[in-house]
Design a protein around this motif. Sequence first.
Motif, PDB file in Angstrom:
ATOM      1  N   VAL A   1       0.877  -1.066   0.048  1.00 38.67           N
ATOM      2  CA  VAL A   1      -0.083   0.071   0.117  1.00 38.67           C
ATOM      3  C   VAL A   1       0.981   1.368  -0.201  1.00 38.67           C
ATOM      4  O   VAL A   1       0.573   2.226  -0.759  1.00 38.67           O
ATOM      5  CB  VAL A   1      -0.951   0.119   1.075  1.00 38.67           C
ATOM      6  N   TYR A   2       2.014   1.319   0.908  1.00 42.21           N
ATOM      7  CA  TYR A   2       2.916   2.480   0.939  1.00 42.21           C
ATOM      8  C   TYR A   2       3.537   2.638  -0.583  1.00 42.21           C
ATOM      9  O   TYR A   2       3.591   3.690  -0.893  1.00 42.21           O
ATOM     10  CB  TYR A   2       3.972   2.125   1.859  1.00 42.21           C
TER      11      TYR A   2
ATOM     12  N   VAL B   1       5.854  15.111   2.431  1.00 41.65           N
ATOM     13  CA  VAL B   1       6.822  14.564   3.429  1.00 41.65           C
ATOM     14  C   VAL B   1       6.162  13.339   3.769  1.00 41.65           C
ATOM     15  O   VAL B   1       5.135  12.777   3.549  1.00 41.65           O
ATOM     16  CB  VAL B   1       6.751  15.515   4.495  1.00 41.65           C
ATOM     17  N   SER B   2       7.204  12.415   4.540  1.00 44.54           N
ATOM     18  CA  SER B   2       6.580  11.257   4.944  1.00 44.54           C
ATOM     19  C   SER B   2       5.484  11.005   5.676  1.00 44.54           C
ATOM     20  O   SER B   2       4.705   9.982   5.742  1.00 44.54           O
ATOM     21  CB  SER B   2       8.039  10.276   5.424  1.00 44.54           C
ATOM     22  N   SER B   3       5.296  12.016   6.514  1.00 40.65           N
ATOM     23  CA  SER B   3       3.945  11.825   7.235  1.00 40.65           C
ATOM     24  C   SER B   3       2.695  12.096   6.556  1.00 40.65           C
ATOM     25  O   SER B   3       1.623  11.414   7.072  1.00 40.65           O
ATOM     26  CB  SER B   3       4.073  12.935   8.275  1.00 40.65           C
TER      27      SER B   3
ATOM     28  N   ASP C   1      -0.185   8.995   6.614  1.00 41.68           N
ATOM     29  CA  ASP C   1      -1.601   9.465   6.634  1.00 41.68           C
ATOM     30  C   ASP C   1      -2.262   8.814   5.693  1.00 41.68           C
ATOM     31  O   ASP C   1      -3.304   8.105   6.109  1.00 41.68           O
ATOM     32  CB  ASP C   1      -1.589  10.757   6.932  1.00 41.68           C
ATOM     33  N   CYS C   2      -2.088   8.947   4.565  1.00 42.08           N
ATOM     34  CA  CYS C   2      -2.492   8.393   3.430  1.00 42.08           C
ATOM     35  C   CYS C   2      -2.500   6.893   3.295  1.00 42.08           C
ATOM     36  O   CYS C   2      -3.630   6.185   3.266  1.00 42.08           O
ATOM     37  CB  CYS C   2      -2.133   8.747   2.020  1.00 42.08           C
TER      38      CYS C   2
ATOM     39  N   ILE D   1      14.283  16.185   2.241  1.00 42.89           N
ATOM     40  CA  ILE D   1      15.574  15.652   2.260  1.00 42.89           C
ATOM     41  C   ILE D   1      15.834  14.368   3.119  1.00 42.89           C
ATOM     42  O   ILE D   1      15.501  14.415   4.283  1.00 42.89           O
ATOM     43  CB  ILE D   1      16.578  16.787   2.736  1.00 42.89           C
ATOM     44  N   ALA D   2      16.195  13.279   2.641  1.00 39.83           N
ATOM     45  CA  ALA D   2      16.493  12.148   3.447  1.00 39.83           C
ATOM     46  C   ALA D   2      17.900  11.961   3.495  1.00 39.83           C
ATOM     47  O   ALA D   2      18.821  12.605   2.759  1.00 39.83           O
ATOM     48  CB  ALA D   2      15.941  10.847   2.535  1.00 39.83           C
ATOM     49  N   ASP D   3      18.444  11.166   4.415  1.00 40.96           N
ATOM     50  CA  ASP D   3      19.702  11.131   4.820  1.00 40.96           C
ATOM     51  C   ASP D   3      20.711  10.727   3.600  1.00 40.96           C
ATOM     52  O   ASP D   3      21.898  10.874   3.517  1.00 40.96           O
ATOM     53  CB  ASP D   3      19.834  10.101   6.089  1.00 40.96           C
TER      54      ASP D   3
END
Length: 186
Positions: free
Chosen positions: A29-30, A43-45, A49-50, A108-110
């Motif tokens: 799903v993600y 953003v990841s949140s 949420d979705c 921005i991800a690591d």
Amino acid sequence: MEDKKLLRLLHKDPNAGMEQLLNQYTGLVYAVVKSKLDGSYYVSSDLEDCVADVFSKFYTELADYDPAKSSIKSYLCVIARNHAINVAKKRSLEGGISLDDEQSLLQIADDVIIDSELADEELRREVIKAVEDLGEPDSSIIFRKYYYGESSKEIAKATGLSVSNVDTRTHRALNKLRKMFGGNEV
């Protein structure tokens, strides 16, 4: 776990059933949600949420699910795709995506190189500008078809054009865009 067993568990013990459903299908799903919600705008949140909304919708509509028509996996993918498209439409209509706000456009991800993100963002801006420069109704048709995932029939209904006119305008607009970006017409 097989669909039949999972459905029995969902009806017998909803908490255990949802836990199993989440364990089994969260990654899928993600991935579906992420493919519809461009990571540079969300953003990841937003994605999380979705995804949570998709599982909630599945559970609340469990009585409508017909295992004879599709598997749970397929059903969840359809819910995820449709919900993500609706989230994108809503955000766009609310003006939540600002092309001028660098902070809202960059995630921005690591492990991501910032220069690469900036280059991708610049390209996105150029493409959006080029599509807007096509003028109406062509720009709306392109956004509806390729950003929102609407069919030619849905676009025709919304714009008052015929389906063949929508398809012709799409083809011509794509050729203009290819030419603008140095490609060959098809």
